[in-house]
Design an enzyme around this catalytic site. Structure first.
Site, PDB file in Angstrom:
ATOM      1  N   ARG A 148      75.444  60.033  55.325  1.00 54.51           N
ATOM      2  CA  ARG A 148      74.327  60.000  54.364  1.00 54.51           C
ATOM      3  C   ARG A 148      73.014  60.028  55.148  1.00 54.51           C
ATOM      4  NH1 ARG A 148      74.471  54.730  50.853  1.00 54.51           N
ATOM      5  NH2 ARG A 148      76.151  55.807  49.779  1.00 54.51           N
ATOM      6  N   ARG A 177      67.447  50.438  53.075  1.00 52.12           N
ATOM      7  CA  ARG A 177      68.051  51.778  52.923  1.00 52.12           C
ATOM      8  C   ARG A 177      66.976  52.838  52.672  1.00 52.12           C
ATOM      9  NH1 ARG A 177      73.479  51.475  51.120  1.00 52.12           N
ATOM     10  NH2 ARG A 177      74.444  49.655  52.052  1.00 52.12           N
ATOM     11  N   LYS A 197      72.773  44.834  51.893  1.00 53.12           N
ATOM     12  CA  LYS A 197      71.932  46.020  51.754  1.00 53.12           C
ATOM     13  C   LYS A 197      70.619  45.683  51.059  1.00 53.12           C
ATOM     14  CE  LYS A 197      75.028  48.315  49.265  1.00 53.12           C
ATOM     15  NZ  LYS A 197      75.721  49.166  48.268  1.00 53.12           N
ATOM     16  N   LYS A 210      67.191  47.594  49.025  1.00 50.93           N
ATOM     17  CA  LYS A 210      66.710  48.874  48.500  1.00 50.93           C
ATOM     18  C   LYS A 210      65.287  48.762  47.982  1.00 50.93           C
ATOM     19  CE  LYS A 210      71.308  50.388  47.243  1.00 50.93           C
ATOM     20  NZ  LYS A 210      72.200  50.827  46.159  1.00 50.93           N
ATOM     21  N   CYS A 267      78.469  58.805  39.462  1.00 50.39           N
ATOM     22  CA  CYS A 267      78.645  58.521  40.888  1.00 50.39           C
ATOM     23  C   CYS A 267      79.774  59.391  41.456  1.00 50.39           C
ATOM     24  CB  CYS A 267      78.973  57.042  41.082  1.00 50.39           C
ATOM     25  SG  CYS A 267      80.637  56.633  40.547  1.00 50.39           S
ATOM     26  N   CYS A 306      85.604  57.807  47.339  1.00 52.41           N
ATOM     27  CA  CYS A 306      85.135  56.425  47.305  1.00 52.41           C
ATOM     28  C   CYS A 306      86.311  55.451  47.281  1.00 52.41           C
ATOM     29  CB  CYS A 306      84.253  56.184  46.085  1.00 52.41           C
ATOM     30  SG  CYS A 306      83.695  54.471  46.058  1.00 52.41           S
ATOM     31  N   CYS A 310      83.406  52.412  38.960  1.00 55.38           N
ATOM     32  CA  CYS A 310      83.689  50.984  39.131  1.00 55.38           C
ATOM     33  C   CYS A 310      82.426  50.205  38.790  1.00 55.38           C
ATOM     34  CB  CYS A 310      84.182  50.695  40.557  1.00 55.38           C
ATOM     35  SG  CYS A 310      82.876  50.441  41.763  1.00 55.38           S
ATOM     36  N   CYS A 320      76.719  52.592  41.013  1.00 53.80           N
ATOM     37  CA  CYS A 320      76.010  53.559  41.873  1.00 53.80           C
ATOM     38  C   CYS A 320      75.251  54.628  41.087  1.00 53.80           C
ATOM     39  CB  CYS A 320      76.984  54.222  42.840  1.00 53.80           C
ATOM     40  SG  CYS A 320      77.735  53.053  43.976  1.00 53.80           S
TER      41      CYS A 320
HETATM   42 FE1  SRM Z   1      76.636  52.917  45.955  1.00 47.10          FE
HETATM   43  C1  SRM Z   1      79.078  51.312  47.675  1.00 47.10           C
HETATM   44  C2  SRM Z   1      78.030  55.868  46.654  1.00 47.10           C
HETATM   45  C3  SRM Z   1      73.837  54.416  44.903  1.00 47.10           C
HETATM   46  C4  SRM Z   1      75.676  49.989  44.443  1.00 47.10           C
HETATM   47  N1  SRM Z   1      78.266  53.479  47.029  1.00 47.10           N
HETATM   48  C5  SRM Z   1      79.117  52.674  47.695  1.00 47.10           C
HETATM   49  C6  SRM Z   1      80.085  53.482  48.547  1.00 47.10           C
HETATM   50  C7  SRM Z   1      79.484  53.632  49.907  1.00 47.10           C
HETATM   51  C8  SRM Z   1      81.514  52.932  48.623  1.00 47.10           C
HETATM   52  C9  SRM Z   1      81.836  52.017  49.783  1.00 47.10           C
HETATM   53  O1  SRM Z   1      81.190  50.960  49.932  1.00 47.10           O
HETATM   54  O2  SRM Z   1      82.744  52.343  50.528  1.00 47.10           O
HETATM   55  C10 SRM Z   1      80.065  54.810  47.751  1.00 47.10           C
HETATM   56  C11 SRM Z   1      80.408  56.052  48.560  1.00 47.10           C
HETATM   57  C12 SRM Z   1      81.075  57.079  47.688  1.00 47.10           C
HETATM   58  C13 SRM Z   1      81.244  58.368  48.367  1.00 47.10           C
HETATM   59  O3  SRM Z   1      82.399  58.755  48.618  1.00 47.10           O
HETATM   60  O4  SRM Z   1      80.260  59.044  48.640  1.00 47.10           O
HETATM   61  C14 SRM Z   1      78.692  54.752  47.118  1.00 47.10           C
HETATM   62  N2  SRM Z   1      76.003  54.792  45.920  1.00 47.10           N
HETATM   63  C15 SRM Z   1      76.757  55.883  46.167  1.00 47.10           C
HETATM   64  C16 SRM Z   1      76.021  57.161  45.798  1.00 47.10           C
HETATM   65  C17 SRM Z   1      76.340  58.322  46.723  1.00 47.10           C
HETATM   66  C18 SRM Z   1      76.356  57.509  44.344  1.00 47.10           C
HETATM   67  C19 SRM Z   1      75.995  58.900  43.914  1.00 47.10           C
HETATM   68  O5  SRM Z   1      76.899  59.552  43.397  1.00 47.10           O
HETATM   69  O6  SRM Z   1      74.845  59.326  44.061  1.00 47.10           O
HETATM   70  C20 SRM Z   1      74.572  56.642  45.853  1.00 47.10           C
HETATM   71  C21 SRM Z   1      73.967  56.780  47.219  1.00 47.10           C
HETATM   72  C22 SRM Z   1      72.543  56.313  47.232  1.00 47.10           C
HETATM   73  C23 SRM Z   1      71.849  56.549  48.540  1.00 47.10           C
HETATM   74  O7  SRM Z   1      71.505  57.697  48.786  1.00 47.10           O
HETATM   75  O8  SRM Z   1      71.628  55.589  49.277  1.00 47.10           O
HETATM   76  C24 SRM Z   1      74.771  55.165  45.533  1.00 47.10           C
HETATM   77  N3  SRM Z   1      74.986  52.292  44.935  1.00 47.10           N
HETATM   78  C25 SRM Z   1      74.003  53.119  44.478  1.00 47.10           C
HETATM   79  C26 SRM Z   1      73.224  52.453  43.473  1.00 47.10           C
HETATM   80  C27 SRM Z   1      72.077  53.057  42.667  1.00 47.10           C
HETATM   81  C28 SRM Z   1      70.753  52.901  43.328  1.00 47.10           C
HETATM   82  O9  SRM Z   1      70.647  52.334  44.406  1.00 47.10           O
HETATM   83  O10 SRM Z   1      69.786  53.350  42.739  1.00 47.10           O
HETATM   84  C29 SRM Z   1      73.776  51.180  43.320  1.00 47.10           C
HETATM   85  C30 SRM Z   1      73.351  50.118  42.279  1.00 47.10           C
HETATM   86  C31 SRM Z   1      72.074  49.466  42.597  1.00 47.10           C
HETATM   87  C32 SRM Z   1      72.295  48.306  43.506  1.00 47.10           C
HETATM   88  O11 SRM Z   1      72.362  48.510  44.715  1.00 47.10           O
HETATM   89  O12 SRM Z   1      72.458  47.189  43.013  1.00 47.10           O
HETATM   90  C33 SRM Z   1      74.869  51.089  44.256  1.00 47.10           C
HETATM   91  N4  SRM Z   1      77.237  50.983  46.087  1.00 47.10           N
HETATM   92  C34 SRM Z   1      76.734  49.941  45.336  1.00 47.10           C
HETATM   93  C35 SRM Z   1      77.508  48.759  45.638  1.00 47.10           C
HETATM   94  C36 SRM Z   1      77.277  47.339  45.054  1.00 47.10           C
HETATM   95  C37 SRM Z   1      76.334  46.562  45.888  1.00 47.10           C
HETATM   96  C38 SRM Z   1      76.274  45.094  45.494  1.00 47.10           C
HETATM   97  O13 SRM Z   1      75.183  44.578  45.270  1.00 47.10           O
HETATM   98  O14 SRM Z   1      77.335  44.469  45.429  1.00 47.10           O
HETATM   99  C39 SRM Z   1      78.491  49.143  46.554  1.00 47.10           C
HETATM  100  C40 SRM Z   1      79.588  48.250  47.172  1.00 47.10           C
HETATM  101  C41 SRM Z   1      79.100  47.394  48.277  1.00 47.10           C
HETATM  102  O15 SRM Z   1      77.991  47.510  48.794  1.00 47.10           O
HETATM  103  O16 SRM Z   1      79.886  46.518  48.658  1.00 47.10           O
HETATM  104  C42 SRM Z   1      78.301  50.540  46.804  1.00 47.10           C
HETATM  105 FE1  SF4 Z   2      82.350  54.248  44.267  1.00 50.27          FE
HETATM  106 FE2  SF4 Z   2      82.010  52.422  42.397  1.00 50.27          FE
HETATM  107 FE3  SF4 Z   2      79.899  53.447  43.622  1.00 50.27          FE
HETATM  108 FE4  SF4 Z   2      81.242  54.941  41.961  1.00 50.27          FE
HETATM  109  S1  SF4 Z   2      80.138  53.054  41.409  1.00 50.27           S
HETATM  110  S2  SF4 Z   2      80.599  55.562  44.022  1.00 50.27           S
HETATM  111  S3  SF4 Z   2      83.313  54.249  42.235  1.00 50.27           S
HETATM  112  S4  SF4 Z   2      81.436  52.204  44.570  1.00 50.27           S
END
Ligand code: SRM
Ligand code: SF4
Length: 556
Positions: A75, A144, A208, A210, A431, A437, A476, A480
């Site tokens: 990324r 990030r 993390k 943001k 997502c 994922c 899930c 995201c």
């Molecule tokens: Fe996310 C984890 C994809 C935006 C909350 N997210 C992941 C992971 C890396 C899975 C992992 O931990 O192994 C996913 C990778 C999937 C893949 O195969 O690519 C993933 N997140 C994404 C993306 C690519 C979704 C998309 O389809 O666009 C977004 C990448 C953003 C970026 O460029 O940095 C993405 N993730 C978000 C958002 C939305 C936002 O930030 O605006 C959230 C919710 C907002 C927030 O952070 O509260 C989000 N992602 C999470 C979480 C939950 C974090 C927490 O507070 O517990 C995880 C899991 C974790 O961190 O343990 C996670």
């Molecule tokens: Fe993966 Fe859950 Fe984030 Fe979707 S919402 S990319 S399933 S961690």
């Protein structure tokens, strides 16, 4: 403060990592497995990548007694989501050479490549480095990618506000040179203080972090879902400063009542670049020192903020800043959608917002999207700006070059593709979920397009097709695609099953509530049919679906 006796395992990995180096060099040389060593699995995130495996192949490989098919997702760090056409061309080639070929525009304005084999990580990062792109701190317990309102047409001060994304990203970068050393083969620096990092120390953040920057009246970045939101206050074409909002975050864990989604609280206003940067920096130090380092589920700033309380948090922040926050200024958001098609800004330059379903750039039988974008980039006449809604703005086009871009959009049918997509489809995001994922419980980006094709006739049945309803799906509860901050949120619970959330507003000031649990497709469509029927007959004039759901459905 966290319990120092009971630190989570990731805390120990960070502090003993020698500036995020761990044993990554050794892991890379290990040819027996496509994975990295266990501790390096956590460290590699700080370098902007995740170890993954192809979940579609798991059963087949297990049956053949083969190890999982490991690969990496990379990324990029692109503050504010803007790159040059030359950088897009490079990304296009790198995607073809080392990854699945698809380029994924994320919900935080950057791009990801999937399926990169361990031996291809270095060439990938080195090729990106040649065009001044990196993946430093795109993941991990650090700040990030900084998101910023993407539409250059929003305000004459867009560029000035946008520059804050860059500055903040640089100020908050970790000081370690591990990335340059491991991936770019840079010589190790020997001065002992060269990597002294007063912000992250050797502990980094508990989780993390943001940051998003909004330029009202647009809230395309969904600013209040960030740990730290900056809301630009502009009066008479002057940037007065920023309202500061803290404690946003969306993730929950099914069955863990201590976790919750939360929108950020506006705690005050700060004027002047120096003070804004100071406030941002010290919000991170408060989280560094007061965040929970024992339970990663409760480690985001939202929990720290709620535990401390707004007054104590503000007091701590002000004492670290040595100045007081002013009272927050009034502001208004109108919506969060992208402005599709052509827009002209105050300088006369043109920008074209292109609909890219779920941010997936690849060629299909119907649409040669990747080839089209490559040819557009080759003209050198348009910048590439990614939006938080997973779309792309072909930006900063000189009026004399507009026709060149228009002709390519027509040649590849992209204009019609953008114009003809329904409102519900154009306002939807999903997502990644399966197959990469590891946390996915249900499909998202691979499934949502087909589901929308079944929702469109329901909307048409009630003459609601023109409604800009915000629909978001995640595989899930991590959120995201910000599904909790939607008018219709679908949150994966198990394969083929989703919780249905409704009642979020259009502007991004209110989260939805869980309305139904664990629905399969048939039940989702049945519920939506019923909801649309009630909306059609019971709404006030111009009332949005989200507001109606909150007022009528959730209150009944
Ligand atoms: Fe996310 C984890 C994809 C935006 C909350 N997210 C992941 C992971 C890396 C899975 C992992 O931990 O192994 C996913 C990778 C999937 C893949 O195969 O690519 C993933 N997140 C994404 C993306 C690519 C979704 C998309 O389809 O666009 C977004 C990448 C953003 C970026 O460029 O940095 C993405 N993730 C978000 C958002 C939305 C936002 O930030 O605006 C959230 C919710 C907002 C927030 O952070 O509260 C989000 N992602 C999470 C979480 C939950 C974090 C927490 O507070 O517990 C995880 C899991 C974790 O961190 O343990 C996670
Ligand atoms: Fe993966 Fe859950 Fe984030 Fe979707 S919402 S990319 S399933 S961690």
């Amino acid at each position: 403060m966290s319990d120092s006796q009971n630190l989570s395992s990731v805390e120990k990995i960070k502090t003993s990592s020698h500036g995020l180096r761990g044993t990554l060099k050794e892991s890379l040389q290990d040819e027996i497995t496509g994975a990295v060593r266990e501790d390096d699995h956590a460290l590699v995130k700080f370098h902007g990548m995740y170890e993954q495996d192809d979940r579609d192949m798991r059963n087949e490989r297990a049956a053949a007694k083969l190890d999982k098919l490991y690969s990496f997702m990379v990324r990029l760090r692109i503050p504010g989501g803007a790159i040059t056409p030359q950088q897009w061309i490079a990304a296009n080639h790198i995607a073809g050479d080392y990854s699945t070929g698809a380029i994924k525009i994320t919900t935080r304005q950057t791009i990801q490549l999937h399926g990169i084999l361990k031996r291809h990580i270095k060439p990938t990062l080195q090729d990106f480095n040649k065009v001044n792109l990196d993946s430093i701190a795109a993941c991990g317990d650090v700040n990030r990618n900084v998101a910023c309102s993407s539409n250059p047409n929003t305000s004459p001060l867009h560029q000035k506000v946008h520059a804050y994304a860059d500055r903040i990203s640089l100020v908050l970068l970790p000081k370690t040179r591990a990335y340059q050393e491991i991936w770019l083969d840079e010589e190790k620096i020997s001065e002992p203080d060269a990597e002294n990092d007063p912000l992250y120390q050797d502990r980094y953040l508990p989780r993390k972090f943001k940051i998003g920057i909004a330029i009202p009246p647009d809230n395309d970045v969904d600013v209040l879902t960030n740990d730290l939101g900056l809301i630009a206050i502009i009066e008479n074409e002057k940037l007065l400063g920023f309202n500061i909002a803290v404690g946003g975050g969306l993730s929950t864990t099914h069955g863990n009542p201590n976790t919750y989604a939360r929108l950020a609280t506006v705690i005050g206003f700060v004027a002047g670049e120096e003070k804004v940067l100071k406030a941002v920096y010290e919000i991170l130090t408060v989280q560094r020192d007061f965040g929970n380092r024992s339970d990663r589920k409760l480690a985001r700033l939202k929990y720290t903020f709620d535990r401390m309380g707004e007054d104590a948090f503000k007091k701590e922040l002000e004492s670290r800043c040595s100045f007081q926050l002013e009272t927050a200024k009034p502001f208004e958001f109108i919506d969060r959608k992208d402005k599709y098609g052509w827009q002209q800004d105050h300088t006369g330059r043109w920008h074209y917002t292109l609909f890219i379903e779920n941010g997936r750039v690849l060629d299909s039988e119907e649409l040669a999207l990747k080839t089209a974008l490559f040819q557009i980039a080759e003209t050198g006449k348009a910048g590439f700006r990614f939006t938080s809604n997973q779309n792309l703005i072909l930006s900063d086009i000189d009026p004399k070059d507009k026709q060149i871009i228009e002709d390519l959009l027509d040649k590849f049918n992209l204009n019609d593709h953008t114009k003809n997509a329904s409102a519900i489809r154009k306002n939807a995001i999903a997502c990644v979920a399966f197959p990469t994922c590891p946390l996915a419980l249900a499909e998202a980006q691979r499934y949502l397009p087909a589901l929308i094709s079944k929702i469109e006739p329901l909307l048409a049945k009630y003459q609601l097709s023109e409604q800009d309803i915000v629909l978001r799906m995640t595989g899930c509860p991590n959120g995201c695609a910000r599904s909790y901050a939607a008018e219709i949120g679908l949150v994966g619970t198990a394969y083929g099953h989703y919780n249905l959330h409704i009642g979020g507003d259009r502007q991004g000031f209110r989260l939805g509530d869980k309305y139904r649990e664990n629905l399969d497709e048939e039940k989702i469509l049945e519920e939506l049919d019923n909801l649309f029927a009630q909306y059609k007959s019971g709404r006030y004039e111009n009332e949005t679906f989200g507001d109606f759901s909150k007022r009528v459905i959730l209150n009944s």
